[in-house]
Design an enzyme around this catalytic site. Sequence first.
Site, PDB file in Angstrom:
ATOM      1  N   GLU A  89      -9.857  -1.800   4.870  1.00  0.00           N
ATOM      2  CA  GLU A  89     -10.548  -1.460   6.114  1.00  0.00           C
ATOM      3  C   GLU A  89     -11.826  -2.293   6.267  1.00  0.00           C
ATOM      4  O   GLU A  89     -12.352  -2.821   5.276  1.00  0.00           O
ATOM      5  CB  GLU A  89     -10.921   0.033   6.081  1.00  0.00           C
TER       6      GLU A  89
ATOM      7  N   ASP B 225       0.817  -1.217   0.000  1.00  0.00           N
ATOM      8  CA  ASP B 225       0.000   0.000   0.000  1.00  0.00           C
ATOM      9  C   ASP B 225       0.849   1.266   0.000  1.00  0.00           C
ATOM     10  O   ASP B 225       2.070   1.220   0.186  1.00  0.00           O
ATOM     11  CB  ASP B 225      -0.973  -0.017   1.190  1.00  0.00           C
TER      12      ASP B 225
ATOM     13  N   HIS C 152      -7.601  -4.601   9.966  1.00  0.00           N
ATOM     14  CA  HIS C 152      -7.308  -4.361   8.541  1.00  0.00           C
ATOM     15  C   HIS C 152      -5.976  -4.991   8.141  1.00  0.00           C
ATOM     16  O   HIS C 152      -5.080  -5.176   8.969  1.00  0.00           O
ATOM     17  CB  HIS C 152      -7.385  -2.870   8.171  1.00  0.00           C
TER      18      HIS C 152
ATOM     19  N   ASN D 168      -8.046  -2.549  13.991  1.00  0.00           N
ATOM     20  CA  ASN D 168      -9.426  -2.902  13.634  1.00  0.00           C
ATOM     21  C   ASN D 168      -9.470  -4.115  12.696  1.00  0.00           C
ATOM     22  O   ASN D 168     -10.484  -4.389  12.077  1.00  0.00           O
ATOM     23  CB  ASN D 168     -10.143  -1.701  12.989  1.00  0.00           C
TER      24      ASN D 168
END
Length: 241
Positions: free
Chosen positions: A143, A67, A138, A136
């Site tokens: 996400e 990313d 990811h 979370n």
Amino acid sequence: MELIRAKDYADMSRKAANIIFAQVVLNPKSVLGLATGDTPLGTYAQLIEKQKAGDCSFAQCSSYNLDEYVGLSADHPQSYHYFMRTNFFDAVDIDAANTHVPDGAAADVEAACTEYDRMVAAAGYPDLQLLGIGRNGHIGFNEPGDTFPRGTHVVDLTESTIEANSRLFDSIDEVPRQAISMGIQTIMSAHRILILASGEQKAQAVHDMVLGPITPQVPASILQLHPACTVIADEAALALC
Ligand code: GLP
């Protein structure tokens, strides 16, 4: 999913580096999928030592990163390009021309995503994909959501990710709101996956990834379906498992 229990961050980093080291020794032309973040830093440091000692070489390897932030150029100190250069690429013998990070500064980011997927597919997908995990759940910048994103795509970052990543910027307002991320299908196409987690702030995400239902609300949970996925987590990250 195979789970390797590590004592602490240093132990996790050693174990991860040993697996990547073995991959590169067994196949000097390995295609490596690489990740940024604090989690893999110790692993990269170990690999740098091994290469400098002459125990392995990345000279014939190629790499594809997961990313990059949208809007940051490759020489921006908070870009993932810069992170990879300063924390790994510049310190080992990998050929810079064979390293790839999504182009967050592209004039047409959608076209850059399509081109990135084409390149990763043309390389035959990573022999080994290294991953960290967000608080979370990811992976990359995939996400939590209603579906699993497929290919490389532009992501709107969640407030929790912006807040977590703001520690690396002067202020939270400087954190880009969007990123380019390899999609779940691209990540799942890797031949082998190694996901690392350290620290109590990752304990819930690790629990949900390993023991929870497979759901796009916890993107890492899809890794339960990968035929060759190894989790290396330390005691703090395994507190809820
Ligand atoms: C970022 C990156 C992820 C990384 C995650 C966790 O959002 N895009 O690839 O795994 O943060 O980072 P850290 O390892 O610093 O906890």
